[in-house]
Design a protein around this motif. Sequence first.
Motif, PDB file in Angstrom:
ATOM      1  N   ASP A  66       0.881  -1.164   0.000  1.00 16.33           N
ATOM      2  CA  ASP A  66       0.000   0.000   0.000  1.00 16.33           C
ATOM      3  C   ASP A  66       0.912   1.205   0.000  1.00 16.33           C
ATOM      4  OD1 ASP A  66      -2.186  -1.641   0.121  1.00 16.33           O
ATOM      5  OD2 ASP A  66      -2.562  -1.332   2.256  1.00 16.33           O
ATOM      6  N   TRP A 122       1.883   5.517  -1.416  1.00 16.88           N
ATOM      7  CA  TRP A 122       1.590   6.831  -1.965  1.00 16.88           C
ATOM      8  C   TRP A 122       2.662   7.079  -3.008  1.00 16.88           C
ATOM      9  CZ3 TRP A 122       3.382  11.471  -3.379  1.00 16.88           C
ATOM     10  CH2 TRP A 122       2.485  12.542  -3.487  1.00 16.88           C
ATOM     11  N   ASP A 125      -9.518   6.803  -8.768  1.00 14.71           N
ATOM     12  CA  ASP A 125     -10.062   7.101  -7.447  1.00 14.71           C
ATOM     13  C   ASP A 125     -10.415   8.584  -7.356  1.00 14.71           C
ATOM     14  OD1 ASP A 125     -10.824   6.641  -4.820  1.00 14.71           O
ATOM     15  OD2 ASP A 125      -9.037   5.470  -4.379  1.00 14.71           O
ATOM     16  N   LEU A 163      -7.421  10.939  -3.224  1.00 16.62           N
ATOM     17  CA  LEU A 163      -6.824   9.613  -3.031  1.00 16.62           C
ATOM     18  C   LEU A 163      -6.097   9.083  -4.261  1.00 16.62           C
ATOM     19  CD1 LEU A 163      -9.744   7.898  -1.064  1.00 16.62           C
ATOM     20  CD2 LEU A 163      -7.690   9.000  -0.148  1.00 16.62           C
ATOM     21  N   ASN A 210      -2.713   7.253  -3.925  1.00 15.46           N
ATOM     22  CA  ASN A 210      -2.650   5.973  -3.212  1.00 15.46           C
ATOM     23  C   ASN A 210      -2.779   4.817  -4.197  1.00 15.46           C
ATOM     24  OD1 ASN A 210      -2.537   7.398  -0.834  1.00 15.46           O
ATOM     25  ND2 ASN A 210      -4.530   6.768  -0.094  1.00 15.46           N
ATOM     26  N   CYS A 228      -2.377   0.328  -4.430  1.00 17.59           N
ATOM     27  CA  CYS A 228      -2.305  -0.944  -3.725  1.00 17.59           C
ATOM     28  C   CYS A 228      -1.713  -1.944  -4.719  1.00 17.59           C
ATOM     29  CB  CYS A 228      -3.709  -1.347  -3.266  1.00 17.59           C
ATOM     30  SG  CYS A 228      -3.731  -2.798  -2.239  1.00 17.59           S
ATOM     31  N   GLU A 244       2.299   9.561   5.758  1.00 15.43           N
ATOM     32  CA  GLU A 244       1.209   8.593   5.678  1.00 15.43           C
ATOM     33  C   GLU A 244       0.588   8.592   4.291  1.00 15.43           C
ATOM     34  OE1 GLU A 244      -1.546   9.795   8.671  1.00 15.43           O
ATOM     35  OE2 GLU A 244      -1.824  11.781   7.812  1.00 15.43           O
ATOM     36  N   LEU A 245      -0.278   7.619   4.058  1.00 19.06           N
ATOM     37  CA  LEU A 245      -1.065   7.582   2.833  1.00 19.06           C
ATOM     38  C   LEU A 245      -2.071   8.731   2.867  1.00 19.06           C
ATOM     39  CD1 LEU A 245      -1.884   3.762   2.745  1.00 19.06           C
ATOM     40  CD2 LEU A 245      -0.242   4.957   1.290  1.00 19.06           C
ATOM     41  N   TYR A 283      -5.758  10.211   2.848  1.00 21.24           N
ATOM     42  CA  TYR A 283      -6.987   9.663   3.407  1.00 21.24           C
ATOM     43  C   TYR A 283      -8.072  10.720   3.412  1.00 21.24           C
ATOM     44  CZ  TYR A 283      -5.743  12.091   7.713  1.00 21.24           C
ATOM     45  OH  TYR A 283      -5.405  13.050   8.639  1.00 21.24           O
ATOM     46  N   VAL A 284      -9.283  10.273   3.596  1.00 23.07           N
ATOM     47  CA  VAL A 284     -10.445  11.146   3.696  1.00 23.07           C
ATOM     48  C   VAL A 284     -11.113  10.840   5.027  1.00 23.07           C
ATOM     49  CG1 VAL A 284     -12.698  11.709   2.714  1.00 23.07           C
ATOM     50  CG2 VAL A 284     -10.795  11.143   1.201  1.00 23.07           C
ATOM     51  N   ASP A 285     -11.345  11.881   5.824  1.00 21.99           N
ATOM     52  CA  ASP A 285     -12.081  11.688   7.074  1.00 21.99           C
ATOM     53  C   ASP A 285     -13.528  11.362   6.745  1.00 21.99           C
ATOM     54  OD1 ASP A 285     -10.081  12.119   8.993  1.00 21.99           O
ATOM     55  OD2 ASP A 285     -10.278  14.286   8.808  1.00 21.99           O
TER      56      ASP A 285
END
Length: 154
Positions: free
Chosen positions: A90, A92, A101, A105, A108, A110, A132-133, A135-137
């Motif tokens: 996984d 970035w 996507d 995102l 990102n 995979c 970190e990758l 992300y969406v809250d």
Amino acid sequence: MTLLKDAGHTEEALCIANILLERSEINLPLRAMIQAFVERPGKPWRHTIDQYLKQFRPFRLSYQDAASRIFHFTVRHAKAEHHENREYLDCWCDETLGNSDIEVLKHNWCLRFDHIPDEVVITPAEGLWRPELAYVDGGIPFTEPISYCLPIKI
């Protein structure tokens, strides 16, 4: 040993394998499996990827998707993970072409480890490692307190 190797701890897995091989009470099929692991602990590029991950260092790699198309990625954050009984990276990446996507995102990816070609050359990349990758809250709004939604079991 397989779990250690999959988690990127190949050196530790080899150490344990060698200790087990020194023991005489291991049955022959298990001994043969351990010996095969010691003789060929994995693809050489996997060790290189694990080293970059431990050093938090960006790197470049090539990847072949299920349609046999070759992609080249500059990885700036990554983790080796298990999804659906397979090993994945996984990550970035700078590259977004081909990722459908949502915009936030798109970096990102995979990547399946078994789709990284055997002859791949992994090289260091200039720039910084990301923390970190992307992300969406998100959240789930409840209209009632959750305790009222759960069935009562006695």
